[in-house]
Motif scaffolding. Structure first.
Motif, short mmCIF file in Angstrom:
data_model
loop_
_atom_site.label_atom_id
_atom_site.label_comp_id
_atom_site.label_asym_id
_atom_site.label_seq_id
_atom_site.Cartn_x
_atom_site.Cartn_y
_atom_site.Cartn_z
N MET A 1 0.96 -1.25 0.12
CA MET A 1 -0.10 -0.02 -0.05
C MET A 1 0.97 1.02 -0.01
SD MET A 1 -3.00 -0.79 2.69
CE MET A 1 -4.21 -1.53 2.32
N THR A 2 0.42 2.08 -0.77
CA THR A 2 1.14 3.42 -0.92
C THR A 2 0.38 4.62 -0.26
OG1 THR A 2 0.23 4.14 -2.81
CG2 THR A 2 2.27 2.68 -2.93
N ALA A 3 0.91 5.73 0.05
CA ALA A 3 0.21 6.80 0.49
C ALA A 3 -1.02 7.22 -0.09
CB ALA A 3 1.46 8.29 0.88
N SER A 4 -0.81 6.97 -1.60
CA SER A 4 -1.92 7.53 -2.41
C SER A 4 -3.11 6.67 -2.37
CB SER A 4 -1.41 7.65 -4.02
OG SER A 4 -1.10 6.16 -4.38
N ALA A 5 -2.94 5.60 -1.57
CA ALA A 5 -4.00 4.53 -1.29
C ALA A 5 -5.12 5.10 -0.08
CB ALA A 5 -3.92 3.39 -0.97
N PHE A 6 -4.48 6.23 0.59
CA PHE A 6 -5.41 6.67 1.41
C PHE A 6 -5.69 8.30 1.37
CE2 PHE A 6 -2.43 3.34 2.75
CZ PHE A 6 -3.48 2.46 3.62
N GLU A 7 -6.64 8.69 2.14
CA GLU A 7 -6.97 10.22 1.99
C GLU A 7 -6.94 10.71 3.38
OE1 GLU A 7 -11.41 12.61 1.19
OE2 GLU A 7 -10.71 10.68 0.24
N VAL A 8 -6.66 11.82 3.71
CA VAL A 8 -6.41 12.45 4.99
C VAL A 8 -7.44 13.47 5.09
CG1 VAL A 8 -5.05 13.74 6.66
CG2 VAL A 8 -4.05 11.87 5.16
N SER A 9 -8.24 13.84 6.27
CA SER A 9 -9.18 14.77 6.25
C SER A 9 -8.99 15.25 7.54
CB SER A 9 -10.62 14.11 6.22
OG SER A 9 -11.69 15.15 6.18
N HIS A 10 -9.61 16.66 7.66
CA HIS A 10 -9.79 17.28 9.07
C HIS A 10 -11.21 17.67 9.36
CE1 HIS A 10 -5.56 18.11 9.87
NE2 HIS A 10 -5.73 18.80 8.47
N ASP A 11 -12.01 17.03 8.45
CA ASP A 11 -13.53 17.25 8.68
C ASP A 11 -14.17 16.32 9.60
OD1 ASP A 11 -16.12 17.60 8.32
OD2 ASP A 11 -16.30 17.31 6.27
N VAL A 12 -14.60 16.67 10.93
CA VAL A 12 -15.17 15.94 11.88
C VAL A 12 -16.51 15.45 11.44
CG1 VAL A 12 -16.34 17.78 12.93
CG2 VAL A 12 -15.53 15.84 14.53
N GLU A 13 -17.27 16.05 10.56
CA GLU A 13 -18.45 15.67 10.26
C GLU A 13 -18.37 14.32 9.25
OE1 GLU A 13 -21.41 16.94 11.20
OE2 GLU A 13 -20.06 18.64 12.37
N THR A 14 -17.14 14.09 8.90
CA THR A 14 -17.27 12.77 7.79
C THR A 14 -16.83 11.70 8.46
OG1 THR A 14 -14.90 13.47 7.04
CG2 THR A 14 -16.97 14.31 5.82
N ILE A 15 -16.31 11.69 9.88
CA ILE A 15 -15.91 10.69 10.35
C ILE A 15 -16.95 9.48 10.82
CG2 ILE A 15 -14.94 9.85 12.60
CD1 ILE A 15 -13.30 12.49 12.47
N PRO A 16 -16.89 8.49 10.44
CA PRO A 16 -17.96 7.34 10.73
C PRO A 16 -17.77 6.92 12.04
CG PRO A 16 -16.32 6.42 9.23
CD PRO A 16 -15.89 7.95 9.40
#
Length: 142
Positions: A1-16
């Motif tokens: 797995m590479t870093a491009s396989a993941f998405e980083v977010s600061h949006d609390v509303e999108t956290i499941p």
């Protein structure tokens, strides 16, 4: 797995939240947190970082920060899913936390970690040499 396989977010509303509870269950200090407690800690956090697997949309990493944006920022709950540990999720989390504008200019950024993770956090300039300071705790609930 590479870093491009993941998405980083600061949006609390999108956290499941159910997936966050699964992540917390994998960490001894966070296991047993309820959904209500988890929603409350998200609402009370100044900065959150989540890492999601782009293909499965599964939450694989998380951290949160409490900060006054000037003197102190406290990084809490840094956790990566057990099955992706060692592929750089922790690095992505810490890079995103420390680059956030509410954290990057703060005089003192602090965290608590287990002894086996001290070397991991040193790459960002963290030290366990904090003079005479001692961690103290008051537990209200068992």
């Amino acid at each position: 797995m590479t870093a491009s396989a993941f998405e980083v977010s600061h949006d609390v509303e999108t956290i499941p939240v159910p997936q966050l509870l699964e992540l917390f269950a994998s960490a001894w200090w966070a296991a047993g947190r309820s959904e209500t407690e988890t929603r409350d800690l998200l609402a009370g956090s100044d900065v959150v970082v989540s890492v999601t697997d782009r293909s499965s949309r599964r939450l694989v990493g998380f951290a949160r920060v409490l900060t006054d944006r000037t003197q102190l920022a406290l990084i809490l709950d840094v956790v990566a899913a057990p099955d992706v540990r060692g592929v750089g999720i922790g690095v992505m989390i810490m890079d995103a936390v420390l680059a956030h504008p509410w954290v990057s200019g703060v005089r003192s950024v602090e965290l608590v970690c287990q002894p086996d993770l001290v070397a991991f956090y040193r790459r960002w300039g963290f030290t366990d040499e904090v003079g005479q300071s001692r961690l103290m705790r008051r537990t209200v609930r068992p």
